[in-house]
Write a protein that holds these residues in place. Structure first.
Motif, PDB file in Angstrom:
ATOM      1  N   ASN A  45       0.852  -1.183   0.000  1.00 53.69           N
ATOM      2  CA  ASN A  45       0.000   0.000   0.000  1.00 53.69           C
ATOM      3  C   ASN A  45       0.890   1.236   0.000  1.00 53.69           C
ATOM      4  O   ASN A  45       1.622   1.493   0.964  1.00 53.69           O
ATOM      5  CB  ASN A  45      -0.915  -0.009   1.227  1.00 53.69           C
ATOM      6  CG  ASN A  45      -1.944   1.098   1.188  1.00 53.69           C
ATOM      7  OD1 ASN A  45      -1.605   2.276   1.134  1.00 53.69           O
ATOM      8  ND2 ASN A  45      -3.219   0.718   1.201  1.00 53.69           N
ATOM      9  N   ILE A  46       0.839   1.991  -1.088  1.00 54.42           N
ATOM     10  CA  ILE A  46       1.738   3.136  -1.259  1.00 54.42           C
ATOM     11  C   ILE A  46       1.477   4.211  -0.221  1.00 54.42           C
ATOM     12  O   ILE A  46       2.418   4.820   0.314  1.00 54.42           O
ATOM     13  CB  ILE A  46       1.589   3.704  -2.689  1.00 54.42           C
ATOM     14  CG1 ILE A  46       2.080   2.678  -3.711  1.00 54.42           C
ATOM     15  CG2 ILE A  46       2.353   5.011  -2.830  1.00 54.42           C
ATOM     16  CD1 ILE A  46       1.828   3.067  -5.148  1.00 54.42           C
ATOM     17  N   ASN A  47       0.226   4.462   0.083  1.00 50.93           N
ATOM     18  CA  ASN A  47      -0.116   5.530   1.022  1.00 50.93           C
ATOM     19  C   ASN A  47       0.233   5.163   2.462  1.00 50.93           C
ATOM     20  O   ASN A  47       0.754   5.983   3.221  1.00 50.93           O
ATOM     21  CB  ASN A  47      -1.608   5.862   0.907  1.00 50.93           C
ATOM     22  CG  ASN A  47      -1.983   6.312  -0.495  1.00 50.93           C
ATOM     23  OD1 ASN A  47      -1.249   7.058  -1.134  1.00 50.93           O
ATOM     24  ND2 ASN A  47      -3.124   5.842  -0.986  1.00 50.93           N
ATOM     25  N   LYS A  48      -0.037   3.919   2.836  1.00 53.17           N
ATOM     26  CA  LYS A  48       0.264   3.472   4.209  1.00 53.17           C
ATOM     27  C   LYS A  48       1.703   3.002   4.358  1.00 53.17           C
ATOM     28  O   LYS A  48       2.182   2.806   5.476  1.00 53.17           O
ATOM     29  CB  LYS A  48      -0.674   2.331   4.599  1.00 53.17           C
ATOM     30  CG  LYS A  48      -2.135   2.722   4.697  1.00 53.17           C
ATOM     31  CD  LYS A  48      -2.970   1.506   5.121  1.00 53.17           C
ATOM     32  CE  LYS A  48      -4.433   1.849   5.238  1.00 53.17           C
ATOM     33  NZ  LYS A  48      -5.241   0.660   5.645  1.00 53.17           N
ATOM     34  N   ARG A  49       2.388   2.778   3.209  1.00 51.82           N
ATOM     35  CA  ARG A  49       3.748   2.209   3.211  1.00 51.82           C
ATOM     36  C   ARG A  49       3.752   0.913   4.015  1.00 51.82           C
ATOM     37  O   ARG A  49       4.543   0.712   4.932  1.00 51.82           O
ATOM     38  CB  ARG A  49       4.755   3.226   3.767  1.00 51.82           C
ATOM     39  CG  ARG A  49       4.875   4.475   2.934  1.00 51.82           C
ATOM     40  CD  ARG A  49       5.900   5.445   3.469  1.00 51.82           C
ATOM     41  NE  ARG A  49       7.253   4.884   3.436  1.00 51.82           N
ATOM     42  CZ  ARG A  49       8.357   5.580   3.677  1.00 51.82           C
ATOM     43  NH1 ARG A  49       8.269   6.867   3.982  1.00 51.82           N
ATOM     44  NH2 ARG A  49       9.543   5.002   3.641  1.00 51.82           N
ATOM     45  N   GLU A  50       2.845   0.019   3.596  1.00 54.60           N
ATOM     46  CA  GLU A  50       2.597  -1.200   4.354  1.00 54.60           C
ATOM     47  C   GLU A  50       2.509  -2.408   3.425  1.00 54.60           C
ATOM     48  O   GLU A  50       1.853  -2.350   2.384  1.00 54.60           O
ATOM     49  CB  GLU A  50       1.284  -1.023   5.124  1.00 54.60           C
ATOM     50  CG  GLU A  50       0.882  -2.166   6.016  1.00 54.60           C
ATOM     51  CD  GLU A  50      -0.408  -1.842   6.749  1.00 54.60           C
ATOM     52  OE1 GLU A  50      -0.333  -1.329   7.893  1.00 54.60           O
ATOM     53  OE2 GLU A  50      -1.497  -2.071   6.180  1.00 54.60           O
ATOM     54  N   TRP A  51       3.184  -3.510   3.815  1.00 53.07           N
ATOM     55  CA  TRP A  51       3.156  -4.752   3.053  1.00 53.07           C
ATOM     56  C   TRP A  51       2.128  -5.711   3.649  1.00 53.07           C
ATOM     57  O   TRP A  51       2.061  -5.875   4.864  1.00 53.07           O
ATOM     58  CB  TRP A  51       4.521  -5.440   3.082  1.00 53.07           C
ATOM     59  CG  TRP A  51       5.580  -4.755   2.280  1.00 53.07           C
ATOM     60  CD1 TRP A  51       6.534  -3.898   2.735  1.00 53.07           C
ATOM     61  CD2 TRP A  51       5.806  -4.890   0.875  1.00 53.07           C
ATOM     62  NE1 TRP A  51       7.341  -3.484   1.705  1.00 53.07           N
ATOM     63  CE2 TRP A  51       6.926  -4.079   0.543  1.00 53.07           C
ATOM     64  CE3 TRP A  51       5.190  -5.618  -0.142  1.00 53.07           C
ATOM     65  CZ2 TRP A  51       7.418  -3.969  -0.745  1.00 53.07           C
ATOM     66  CZ3 TRP A  51       5.678  -5.512  -1.431  1.00 53.07           C
ATOM     67  CH2 TRP A  51       6.781  -4.699  -1.730  1.00 53.07           C
ATOM     68  N   THR A  52       1.342  -6.348   2.773  1.00 53.89           N
ATOM     69  CA  THR A  52       0.375  -7.355   3.207  1.00 53.89           C
ATOM     70  C   THR A  52       0.594  -8.646   2.425  1.00 53.89           C
ATOM     71  O   THR A  52       0.598  -8.638   1.183  1.00 53.89           O
ATOM     72  CB  THR A  52      -1.072  -6.872   2.990  1.00 53.89           C
ATOM     73  OG1 THR A  52      -1.280  -5.673   3.735  1.00 53.89           O
ATOM     74  CG2 THR A  52      -2.064  -7.925   3.455  1.00 53.89           C
ATOM     75  N   LEU A  53       0.795  -9.741   3.150  1.00 54.38           N
ATOM     76  CA  LEU A  53       0.900 -11.061   2.535  1.00 54.38           C
ATOM     77  C   LEU A  53      -0.510 -11.595   2.295  1.00 54.38           C
ATOM     78  O   LEU A  53      -1.324 -11.644   3.218  1.00 54.38           O
ATOM     79  CB  LEU A  53       1.678 -12.004   3.439  1.00 54.38           C
ATOM     80  CG  LEU A  53       1.695 -13.488   3.047  1.00 54.38           C
ATOM     81  CD1 LEU A  53       2.402 -13.684   1.713  1.00 54.38           C
ATOM     82  CD2 LEU A  53       2.357 -14.320   4.137  1.00 54.38           C
ATOM     83  N   VAL A  54      -0.797 -11.970   1.050  1.00 55.97           N
ATOM     84  CA  VAL A  54      -2.124 -12.459   0.688  1.00 55.97           C
ATOM     85  C   VAL A  54      -2.019 -13.905   0.217  1.00 55.97           C
ATOM     86  O   VAL A  54      -1.319 -14.193  -0.766  1.00 55.97           O
ATOM     87  CB  VAL A  54      -2.771 -11.591  -0.410  1.00 55.97           C
ATOM     88  CG1 VAL A  54      -4.124 -12.174  -0.829  1.00 55.97           C
ATOM     89  CG2 VAL A  54      -2.931 -10.162   0.065  1.00 55.97           C
ATOM     90  N   LYS A  55      -2.686 -14.809   0.922  1.00 53.72           N
ATOM     91  CA  LYS A  55      -2.777 -16.207   0.509  1.00 53.72           C
ATOM     92  C   LYS A  55      -4.201 -16.450   0.030  1.00 53.72           C
ATOM     93  O   LYS A  55      -5.146 -16.444   0.823  1.00 53.72           O
ATOM     94  CB  LYS A  55      -2.422 -17.142   1.662  1.00 53.72           C
ATOM     95  CG  LYS A  55      -0.960 -17.051   2.082  1.00 53.72           C
ATOM     96  CD  LYS A  55      -0.610 -18.108   3.122  1.00 53.72           C
ATOM     97  CE  LYS A  55       0.870 -18.068   3.464  1.00 53.72           C
ATOM     98  NZ  LYS A  55       1.242 -19.114   4.439  1.00 53.72           N
ATOM     99  N   ALA A  56      -4.336 -16.645  -1.290  1.00 50.29           N
ATOM    100  CA  ALA A  56      -5.659 -16.766  -1.905  1.00 50.29           C
ATOM    101  C   ALA A  56      -5.883 -18.179  -2.418  1.00 50.29           C
ATOM    102  O   ALA A  56      -4.924 -18.906  -2.726  1.00 50.29           O
ATOM    103  CB  ALA A  56      -5.787 -15.764  -3.050  1.00 50.29           C
ATOM    104  N   PRO A  57      -7.145 -18.591  -2.525  1.00 50.24           N
ATOM    105  CA  PRO A  57      -7.464 -19.947  -3.020  1.00 50.24           C
ATOM    106  C   PRO A  57      -6.947 -20.190  -4.439  1.00 50.24           C
ATOM    107  O   PRO A  57      -6.976 -19.308  -5.283  1.00 50.24           O
ATOM    108  CB  PRO A  57      -8.994 -19.969  -2.990  1.00 50.24           C
ATOM    109  CG  PRO A  57      -9.374 -18.943  -1.976  1.00 50.24           C
ATOM    110  CD  PRO A  57      -8.348 -17.867  -2.083  1.00 50.24           C
TER     111      PRO A  57
END
Length: 531
Positions: A107-119
């Motif tokens: 997220n560019i605005n939050k400067r935050e990385w999120t790991l996404v595990k999707a089906p």
């Protein structure tokens, strides 16, 4: 058909028999090696991973500090949101290789990385390609790539096509015939509701390798593949090239890498620096394609491979290119020994003109410049060192030993805010080490720039250039990065450090001796097989 014709049709040539016999021996040998390593067959491993991911029912999202170190991954801008998507990649520590199948959203605005595990996610891979489209509220398309076992004794290439739909947060495997063969190192661009795939290579680590110069189109409206046969003089087969759409709906191809066999167990690498345009020709409502060799102008980028490139949006009439490496040996070894770059170039996609970019920000002392200088002079210094060593008398040797002790007792630490270089305990007889000390301590004033590297992730969002990871090699050791930077494409003033990287925390296992022993055993067994 008569009996004689039928008999001749089924006849197997002597060359084919030899190839089949060799393949059988190699398969038997590999089974023994895998049993000793405790590894399963790589195709079974990949299939099991895919089955496990298909059984996943829920979506898991976790905010993390940062992704792990990696190279040969993809970094893609979200078509609607202020986000960047990272997928796949690999990491090698000298002893084993890890191939990733994870996906992150930044997220560019939050400067935050999120790991996404999707089906239904694809199996782990690196050397693949990914592009984002605006179809169906946004999609991420992934094609091909490679997977290797931790010991690198097995190598697997993909020929699969996947789509991740942002609105559903689910993966889907597109099983459509007539697509490209299994490969990695290819390039893929999105243009006019089409995915265009060019080049790549396939290496089974057994009998042979192959580089490609074929062109395939995947039509996003009909979900069908088509191999096209452009007229004109086609580019030589290659991988790792630059492939970009132009404002007038052509496809530009630049550079790349390939290798060829010089003699048994000896390969020669080739770094390409030519440029081609793939254009459409419409005659009598029949669309054909043509390759055109382009004359390049401006301040051209020096020959290299492993360059990172991205289109500058929204105008789309120029691209930025960063880094790369030029191998200055005969490529008889797998390891890279050459000049690594950290310069930045712009390519005008309308005028097909190169421009070197000079940043206008505040100058400061940086250690990064020492790497490029060291690589350029490495070969010359080593030759000079060999001549000087022969002329050293006994008293000179004593002087050198005293110098060595003094250097061991004196440790210099240079910290440029990104990583810490500790200089000490060096062997004075190694010219590259002495050169490293000299350039590190006396590094010149310059605008800060990320360290030289190859195959980093690079993408532009809202006219801001983002650069993540990659790899460089120094003194037979690979440094895989996890640093993250941004650069304003309009100001072009200075790189901003979004995440720093302490390279001293990366553990490297020197496995050169064991690798040489294994190679010698493989060569002797292959010679016995040939006899």
């Amino acid at each position: 058909m008569g009996k004689k014709d039928k008999k001749n049709t089924n006849k197997i040539s002597g060359q084919m028999k030899t190839a089949l016999k060799t393949e059988k021996k190699l398969n038997a040998k590999q089974k023994k090696e895998l049993a000793a390593l405790g590894e399963d067959d790589i195709e079974k491993v990949v299939a099991e991973i895919e089955r496990e991911e298909a059984r996943r029912q829920c979506i898991k999202e976790v905010v993390i500090d940062a992704p792990l170190r990696r190279v040969n991954f993809t970094l893609t801008a979200h078509p609607f949101k202020d986000e960047i998507i990272m997928f796949g990649g690999e990491f090698h520590d000298g002893r084993q290789t890890i191939v990733y199948g994870d996906m992150f959203f930044y997220n560019i605005n939050k400067r935050e990385w999120t790991l996404v595990k999707a089906p239904g996610a694809p199996p782990p891979r690196c050397g693949h390609q990914a592009v984002a489209t605006t179809n169906c509220s946004g999609e991420l398309w992934v094609f091909g790539g490679e997977f290797t076992s931790p010991s690198e004794s097995q190598f697997y290439h993909y020929r699969d096509l996947w789509v991740f739909r942002f609105i559903d947060k689910k993966w889907e495997k597109i099983t459509t015939p007539n697509g490209p063969s299994a490969r990695s190192g290819h390039r893929m661009v999105h243009m006019k509701k089409q995915l265009i795939v060019f080049g790549g290579f396939n290496d089974n680590l057994r009998l042979d390798y192959k580089y490609y110069n074929d062109v395939y189109i995947f039509y996003l409206e009909t979900y069908t593949w088509q191999k096209i046969e452009p007229i004109g003089s086609a580019p030589a087969p290659r991988s790792g090239c630059i492939l970009l759409p132009t404002p007038d709906h052509k496809v530009l191809m630049y550079g790349g890498y390939s290798k060829e066999k010089v003699k048994k167990n000896v390969d020669r690498g080739c770094i390409h620096d030519d440029m081609f345009l793939l254009t459409q020709i419409n005659k009598n409502d029949i669309i054909k394609y043509k390759w055109i060799n382009i004359k390049q102008t401006g301040t051209r980028i020096s020959p290299r491979c492993g360059i990172s490139a991205t289109l500058i949006q929204p105008a789309g009439n120029q691209a930025f290119l960063f880094g790369g490496v030029y191998d200055d040996d005969d490529n008889e070894e797998e390891d890279l020994h050459g000049t690594f770059y950290n310069d930045l170039f712009a390519l005008d996609l309308e005028k097909l003109c190169w421009r070197a970019i000079t940043l206008t920000g505040k100058k400061e002392t940086v250690v990064a410049n020492r790497i490029e200088k060291q690589r350029r002079r490495k070969k010359q210094k080593e030759e000079s060192c060999e001549e000087a060593t022969e002329q050293i008398n006994d008293s000179d040797k004593e002087t050198m030993e005293d110098l060595s002790k003094a250097m061991e007792s004196s440790v210099t630490v240079v910290d440029d805010g990104i990583f810490t270089v500790t200089i000490g305990s060096m062997e004075p007889s190694t010219s590259s080490s002495l050169q490293s000390i000299s350039t590190a301590i006396n590094s010149k004033e310059a605008v800060f720039c990320p360290l030289p590297r190859i195959n980093a992730g690079m993408v532009v969002k809202h006219n801001i250039l983002y650069l993540y990871g990659g790899m460089m090699e120094e003194s037979n050791r690979q440094y895989t990065f996890s640093d993250f930077y941004s650069l304003d494409c309009r100001k072009l003033d200075e790189w901003k450090t979004l995440m720093a990287d302490n390279l001293s925390s990366q553990i490297w296992f020197d496995s050169s001796e064991s690798s040489e022993e294994s190679e010698n055993e493989d060569n002797s067994e292959q010679e016995e097989s040939d006899e």
